[in-house]
Write an enzyme that holds these catalytic residues in place. Structure first.
Site, PDB file in Angstrom:
ATOM      1  N   LYS A   1       0.941  -1.315  -0.153  1.00  0.00           N
ATOM      2  CA  LYS A   1      -0.033   0.047   0.064  1.00  0.00           C
ATOM      3  C   LYS A   1       0.961   1.142   0.093  1.00  0.00           C
ATOM      4  O   LYS A   1       0.793   2.035  -0.689  1.00  0.00           O
ATOM      5  CB  LYS A   1      -0.829  -0.028   1.275  1.00  0.00           C
TER       6      LYS A   1
ATOM      7  N   ARG B   1      -9.147   1.065   8.988  1.00  0.00           N
ATOM      8  CA  ARG B   1      -8.925  -0.340   9.493  1.00  0.00           C
ATOM      9  C   ARG B   1      -9.990  -0.915  10.052  1.00  0.00           C
ATOM     10  O   ARG B   1      -9.727  -2.129  10.335  1.00  0.00           O
ATOM     11  CB  ARG B   1      -7.772  -0.174  10.329  1.00  0.00           C
TER      12      ARG B   1
ATOM     13  N   ARG C   1      11.899  -6.097   4.794  1.00  0.00           N
ATOM     14  CA  ARG C   1      11.441  -4.689   4.792  1.00  0.00           C
ATOM     15  C   ARG C   1      12.325  -3.548   5.565  1.00  0.00           C
ATOM     16  O   ARG C   1      12.696  -3.826   6.568  1.00  0.00           O
ATOM     17  CB  ARG C   1      10.289  -4.280   5.198  1.00  0.00           C
TER      18      ARG C   1
ATOM     19  N   ARG D   1      11.387  -1.333  10.809  1.00  0.00           N
ATOM     20  CA  ARG D   1      10.323  -1.375  11.940  1.00  0.00           C
ATOM     21  C   ARG D   1      10.343  -1.921  12.941  1.00  0.00           C
ATOM     22  O   ARG D   1      10.513  -3.330  12.718  1.00  0.00           O
ATOM     23  CB  ARG D   1       8.954  -1.117  11.126  1.00  0.00           C
TER      24      ARG D   1
ATOM     25  N   ARG E   1      -0.090  -8.787  13.792  1.00  0.00           N
ATOM     26  CA  ARG E   1      -0.901  -7.655  12.692  1.00  0.00           C
ATOM     27  C   ARG E   1      -1.560  -8.456  11.697  1.00  0.00           C
ATOM     28  O   ARG E   1      -2.712  -7.851  11.455  1.00  0.00           O
ATOM     29  CB  ARG E   1       0.434  -6.916  12.325  1.00  0.00           C
TER      30      ARG E   1
HETATM   31  P1  AMP Z   1       1.060   0.668   9.233  1.00  0.00           P
HETATM   32  O1  AMP Z   1       2.041   1.682   8.961  1.00  0.00           O
HETATM   33  O2  AMP Z   1      -0.166   0.983   8.496  1.00  0.00           O
HETATM   34  O3  AMP Z   1       1.462  -0.860   9.170  1.00  0.00           O
HETATM   35  O4  AMP Z   1       0.437   0.974  10.674  1.00  0.00           O
HETATM   36  C1  AMP Z   1       1.459   0.486  11.938  1.00  0.00           C
HETATM   37  C2  AMP Z   1       0.742   0.472  12.962  1.00  0.00           C
HETATM   38  O5  AMP Z   1       0.090   1.872  13.288  1.00  0.00           O
HETATM   39  C3  AMP Z   1      -0.648  -0.495  13.074  1.00  0.00           C
HETATM   40  O6  AMP Z   1      -0.028  -1.703  13.526  1.00  0.00           O
HETATM   41  C4  AMP Z   1      -1.573   0.380  14.233  1.00  0.00           C
HETATM   42  O7  AMP Z   1      -0.803  -0.237  15.373  1.00  0.00           O
HETATM   43  C5  AMP Z   1      -1.284   1.584  13.956  1.00  0.00           C
HETATM   44  N1  AMP Z   1      -2.253   2.042  12.839  1.00  0.00           N
HETATM   45  C6  AMP Z   1      -1.988   2.698  11.810  1.00  0.00           C
HETATM   46  N2  AMP Z   1      -3.271   3.025  11.233  1.00  0.00           N
HETATM   47  C7  AMP Z   1      -4.181   2.857  11.969  1.00  0.00           C
HETATM   48  C8  AMP Z   1      -5.452   2.793  11.892  1.00  0.00           C
HETATM   49  N3  AMP Z   1      -6.346   3.105  10.792  1.00  0.00           N
HETATM   50  N4  AMP Z   1      -6.345   2.324  12.883  1.00  0.00           N
HETATM   51  C9  AMP Z   1      -5.661   1.934  14.002  1.00  0.00           C
HETATM   52  N5  AMP Z   1      -4.244   1.785  14.276  1.00  0.00           N
HETATM   53  C10 AMP Z   1      -3.648   2.393  13.097  1.00  0.00           C
END
Ligand code: AMP
Length: 218
Positions: free
Chosen positions: A13, A88, A127, A161, A172
């Site tokens: 994404k 989400r 990654r 990360r 996740r």
């Molecule tokens: P990402 O970079 O999109 O993989 O997001 C990393 C982490 O940020 C996720 O595992 C959640 O803990 C938090 N996070 C990001 N976007 C959201 C969202 N829309 N709702 C809830 N938690 C989020």
């Protein structure tokens, strides 16, 4: 245009969304990046989010909804935006619709990127990202030129990360299946979902994404 990119962690994404947004002059709004910035700054939002993120859990809906409500109003999002990582949950999706409806400018399209779990785990464990520009590399399939530094920031070492460790990745993916995957059905039954195969060469995926969004890049 206002576009949502849906899909599990590691499906691409961020990489694809960044390219689409930059080609079209739209804002890329990655809620994960916003939270990581908040953590780096030590802001109250960052303090609230840190533990949940490290464990692979979701940050509460009201926090995320407020954040996206504000961010989508910023000037760089006027022409359009690509949302990466939001919504989400179904309540987040409903809130997004309500917010955009109020502004008289509903979402144009929701694109779901797909890939098998094995591929996601493989990608996430390889990654690496640039802490300055957030460009993402993959040690196996798309390394940086010297394998250690960002191509665009040669002084900056790439890093992994904290939530890309094997155990957190599993969690996740579980959270994705339980809380986020139902969103695809939600949009599908409303006739708003377009699915794009996220495996294969990045350029192919991008071509399919542009077709799904209904843009030929001009
Ligand atoms: P990402 O970079 O999109 O993989 O997001 C990393 C982490 O940020 C996720 O595992 C959640 O803990 C938090 N996070 C990001 N976007 C959201 C969202 N829309 N709702 C809830 N938690 C989020």
């Amino acid at each position: 245009m206002q576009v949502v990119l849906l899909g599990p962690p590691g499906v691409g994404k961020g990489t694809q969304g960044r390219r689409l947004a930059s080609d079209r002059g739209w804002a890329l709004i990655s809620t994960g990046d916003i939270l990581r910035d908040a953590i780096a700054k030590g802001s109250p939002l960052g303090m609230e989010a840190r533990k949940l993120m490290d464990q692979g859990m979701l940050v509460p809906d009201p926090v995320m909804i407020g954040l996206v409500r504000e961010r989508t109003l910023e000037p760089d999002a006027r022409e359009g935006f690509v949302l990466d990582g939001f919504p989400r949950t179904v309540p987040q999706a409903d809130a997004l619709d309500a917010i955009l409806q109020d502004r008289g400018r509903p979402l144009d399209v929701v694109v779901a990127l797909t890939a098998p779990d094995g591929e996601l785990v493989r990608r996430l464990s390889a990654r690496w990202e640039c802490p300055v520009c957030r460009r993402v590399y993959n040690a196996l399939s798309a390394p940086s030129r010297d394998g250690r530094h960002c191509d665009d920031h040669p002084e900056t070492e790439l890093r992994q990360r904290v939530d890309d460790t094997a155990e957190t990745v599993r969690r996740r993916l579980e959270v994705y299946r339980e809380q986020t995957a139902p969103l695809a059905d939600h949009y599908r039954t409303q006739g708003r979902l377009r699915e794009v195969n996220g495996t294969g060469p990045q350029d192919h995926v991008y071509g399919a994404l542009m077709a799904a969004v209904g843009t030929n890049g001009h």
